[in-house]
Design a protein around this motif. Structure first.
Motif, PDB file in Angstrom:
ATOM      1  N   LEU A 274       0.820  -1.210   0.000  1.00  0.00           N
ATOM      2  CA  LEU A 274       0.000   0.000   0.000  1.00  0.00           C
ATOM      3  C   LEU A 274       0.856   1.263   0.000  1.00  0.00           C
ATOM      4  O   LEU A 274       0.475   2.279  -0.588  1.00  0.00           O
ATOM      5  N   VAL A 275       2.010   1.216   0.665  1.00  0.00           N
ATOM      6  CA  VAL A 275       2.909   2.375   0.693  1.00  0.00           C
ATOM      7  C   VAL A 275       3.373   2.705  -0.722  1.00  0.00           C
ATOM      8  O   VAL A 275       3.303   3.857  -1.173  1.00  0.00           O
ATOM      9  N   LEU A 276       3.829   1.687  -1.433  1.00  0.00           N
ATOM     10  CA  LEU A 276       4.308   1.864  -2.802  1.00  0.00           C
ATOM     11  C   LEU A 276       3.172   2.234  -3.748  1.00  0.00           C
ATOM     12  O   LEU A 276       3.326   3.080  -4.631  1.00  0.00           O
ATOM     13  N   PHE A 277       2.021   1.600  -3.552  1.00  0.00           N
ATOM     14  CA  PHE A 277       0.875   1.852  -4.424  1.00  0.00           C
ATOM     15  C   PHE A 277       0.372   3.285  -4.279  1.00  0.00           C
ATOM     16  O   PHE A 277       0.048   3.941  -5.286  1.00  0.00           O
ATOM     17  N   MET A 278       0.281   3.798  -3.062  1.00  0.00           N
ATOM     18  CA  MET A 278      -0.208   5.167  -2.849  1.00  0.00           C
ATOM     19  C   MET A 278       0.737   6.183  -3.484  1.00  0.00           C
ATOM     20  O   MET A 278       0.288   7.171  -4.083  1.00  0.00           O
ATOM     21  N   TYR A 279       2.034   5.919  -3.382  1.00  0.00           N
ATOM     22  CA  TYR A 279       2.980   6.820  -4.053  1.00  0.00           C
ATOM     23  C   TYR A 279       2.805   6.750  -5.566  1.00  0.00           C
ATOM     24  O   TYR A 279       2.808   7.781  -6.253  1.00  0.00           O
TER      25      TYR A 279
ATOM     26  N   VAL B 132      -0.983  11.971   0.873  1.00  0.00           N
ATOM     27  CA  VAL B 132      -1.270  11.947   2.305  1.00  0.00           C
ATOM     28  C   VAL B 132      -1.385  10.510   2.805  1.00  0.00           C
ATOM     29  O   VAL B 132      -0.913  10.174   3.896  1.00  0.00           O
ATOM     30  N   LEU B 133      -1.990   9.650   1.987  1.00  0.00           N
ATOM     31  CA  LEU B 133      -2.187   8.250   2.384  1.00  0.00           C
ATOM     32  C   LEU B 133      -0.872   7.479   2.466  1.00  0.00           C
ATOM     33  O   LEU B 133      -0.752   6.533   3.246  1.00  0.00           O
TER      34      LEU B 133
ATOM     35  N   PRO C 102       2.312   8.255   3.683  1.00  0.00           N
ATOM     36  CA  PRO C 102       2.922   8.191   5.035  1.00  0.00           C
ATOM     37  C   PRO C 102       2.001   7.555   6.070  1.00  0.00           C
ATOM     38  O   PRO C 102       2.484   6.960   7.037  1.00  0.00           O
ATOM     39  N   ILE C 103       0.683   7.674   5.871  1.00  0.00           N
ATOM     40  CA  ILE C 103      -0.246   7.023   6.798  1.00  0.00           C
ATOM     41  C   ILE C 103      -0.074   5.506   6.727  1.00  0.00           C
ATOM     42  O   ILE C 103      -0.036   4.818   7.757  1.00  0.00           O
ATOM     43  N   CYS C 104       0.039   5.001   5.508  1.00  0.00           N
ATOM     44  CA  CYS C 104       0.257   3.559   5.331  1.00  0.00           C
ATOM     45  C   CYS C 104       1.582   3.127   5.927  1.00  0.00           C
ATOM     46  O   CYS C 104       1.687   2.050   6.530  1.00  0.00           O
ATOM     47  N   PHE C 105       2.607   3.980   5.787  1.00  0.00           N
ATOM     48  CA  PHE C 105       3.907   3.631   6.365  1.00  0.00           C
ATOM     49  C   PHE C 105       3.850   3.656   7.886  1.00  0.00           C
ATOM     50  O   PHE C 105       4.522   2.865   8.553  1.00  0.00           O
ATOM     51  N   ALA C 106       3.047   4.563   8.438  1.00  0.00           N
ATOM     52  CA  ALA C 106       2.866   4.606   9.891  1.00  0.00           C
ATOM     53  C   ALA C 106       2.250   3.303  10.388  1.00  0.00           C
ATOM     54  O   ALA C 106       2.616   2.789  11.446  1.00  0.00           O
ATOM     55  N   ILE C 107       1.334   2.751   9.597  1.00  0.00           N
ATOM     56  CA  ILE C 107       0.721   1.460   9.947  1.00  0.00           C
ATOM     57  C   ILE C 107       1.779   0.361   9.919  1.00  0.00           C
ATOM     58  O   ILE C 107       1.794  -0.538  10.762  1.00  0.00           O
ATOM     59  N   VAL C 108       2.682   0.439   8.934  1.00  0.00           N
ATOM     60  CA  VAL C 108       3.792  -0.529   8.860  1.00  0.00           C
ATOM     61  C   VAL C 108       4.627  -0.454  10.133  1.00  0.00           C
ATOM     62  O   VAL C 108       4.966  -1.478  10.734  1.00  0.00           O
ATOM     63  N   ILE C 109       4.954   0.757  10.564  1.00  0.00           N
ATOM     64  CA  ILE C 109       5.760   0.949  11.778  1.00  0.00           C
ATOM     65  C   ILE C 109       5.043   0.362  12.995  1.00  0.00           C
ATOM     66  O   ILE C 109       5.660  -0.279  13.850  1.00  0.00           O
ATOM     67  N   LEU C 110       3.725   0.559  13.061  1.00  0.00           N
ATOM     68  CA  LEU C 110       2.948   0.088  14.204  1.00  0.00           C
ATOM     69  C   LEU C 110       2.827  -1.437  14.248  1.00  0.00           C
ATOM     70  O   LEU C 110       2.309  -1.988  15.213  1.00  0.00           O
ATOM     71  N   HIS C 111       3.321  -2.097  13.201  1.00  0.00           N
ATOM     72  CA  HIS C 111       3.382  -3.560  13.242  1.00  0.00           C
ATOM     73  C   HIS C 111       4.574  -4.032  14.064  1.00  0.00           C
ATOM     74  O   HIS C 111       4.759  -5.236  14.254  1.00  0.00           O
TER      75      HIS C 111
END
Length: 329
Positions: A98-103, A116-117, A119-128
């Motif tokens: 999703l990070v790559l796709f949104m970019y 905007v989506l 970095p939000i997706c990457f934040a979700i990755v971090i929260l894993h």
């Protein structure tokens, strides 16, 4: 298959059952037979990743009750060790697409919504709270940015340095990131006690050091001698899913490792449409994350779908080049 039968005495049925995950390779031929369009397969991959995120959010909402996946740590609500909840929900390794796709969607449409989506997706990755998934996701998106903006590499370099300094600040002040990096530092300082190194030593001394199995591997089994060996390893806390390429070496030998490496090189050399270039970096993430994880051999369905998209896109590129050459002639 034959190595498990010859070396470990596994039955044919046991070996057949053990390879069930690898039968998903047939998905490639099924998609080809159906003449599935690349954008439809891409859409399916993204929808499945979004469904996973929805399940992940529902699980967070219902902590400490288990809704999805399994509770391996017997303490679903624990946040002290890593700074956030750690769930074992199937297909989580696919989510960083999703990070790559949104970019990529931002690049195609120039809509701020996708930017905007991202970095939000990457934040979700971090929260894993997984170091492998976080590091390789970040590296893949950075490399994609550098590749697609080669003419502006200096600006990207400056931007990366700014992000680096901001990251140091956030790591220091955000408990989740702080705990992850503290854990990494602790493992580096106490390398002799790292469970992964002990796992590698166990598999190496118990089997891989055999010249025959080093070249051709041990194969897979689900109920006979090879299965009992893996159960013995798991009882010690040694999981193949933690040692990536060493697990691949154990299962399929040097031959299997080289085969996967050649496949990766072949994929990187494929000429594809620009809109699907990000999928190459997704596979880079998959191969990189496999260093001490299991993304390459357990995410076979998603990996095969990505390979199908790249293969079909390559056919279009080759066809267009041939048509242009004919026009010139």
């Amino acid at each position: 298959m034959s190595m498990a039968m010859v070396v470990w005495g596994e039955s044919l049925m046991s070996v057949f059952q053990a390879f069930h995950n690898y039968y998903l390779v047939m998905v490639f031929f099924l998609l080809a037979k159906m003449q599935a369009k690349e954008n439809e397969v891409e859409r399916a991959l993204i929808i499945l990743a979004i469904i996973y995120v929805a399940c992940w959010l529902i699980q967070i909402w219902n902590v400490p009750e288990l809704v999805f996946g399994v509770d391996r740590d017997d303490n679903l609500g624990d946040t002290e060790q890593r700074g956030f909840y750690r769930f074992f929900i199937p297909t989580k390794e696919h989510m960083p697409i999703l990070v790559l796709f949104m970019y990529e969607m931002f690049r195609r449409t120039k809509k701020l919504f996708y930017l905007v989506l991202c970095p939000i997706c990457f934040a979700i990755v971090i929260l894993h709270v997984g170091r492998q998934i976080t590091f390789w996701s970040f590296l893949s998106i950075v490399l994609l940015l550098l590749y697609q903006n080669r003419k502006h590499w200096a600006k990207i370099l400056v931007g990366s340095l700014v992000v680096y300094w901001f990251s140091l600040f956030f790591i220091e002040h955000i408990p989740t990131l702080n705990l992850l990096f503290d854990q990494t530092t602790t493992q580096v300082d106490n390398a002799d006690d790292d469970i992964r190194l002990k796992c590698i030593e166990f598999y190496w001394h118990e089997s891989i050091s055999n010249p025959l199995t080093f070249i051709f591997g041990n194969g897979l089994g689900v109920k006979d001698e090879l299965w009992r060996f893996t159960q013995k390893a798991m009882a010690k806390g040694f999981y193949e899913s933690d040692i990536g390429y060493f697990a691949l070496l154990f299962d399929f030998g040097l031959f299997g490792v080289l085969l996967y490496a050649l496949l990766f090189v072949k994929i990187l050399r494929l000429k594809v449409e620009d809109k699907y270039l990000y999928l190459k970096f997704y596979l880079f993430y998959i191969y990189g994350c496999y260093t001490f994880a299991h993304t390459l051999t357990t995410n076979i369905f998603f990996n095969i779908c990505v390979v199908y998209i790249l293969y079909m896109s390559n056919k279009k590129v080759v066809k267009n080049v041939a048509l242009n050459n004919k026009k010139i002639i």
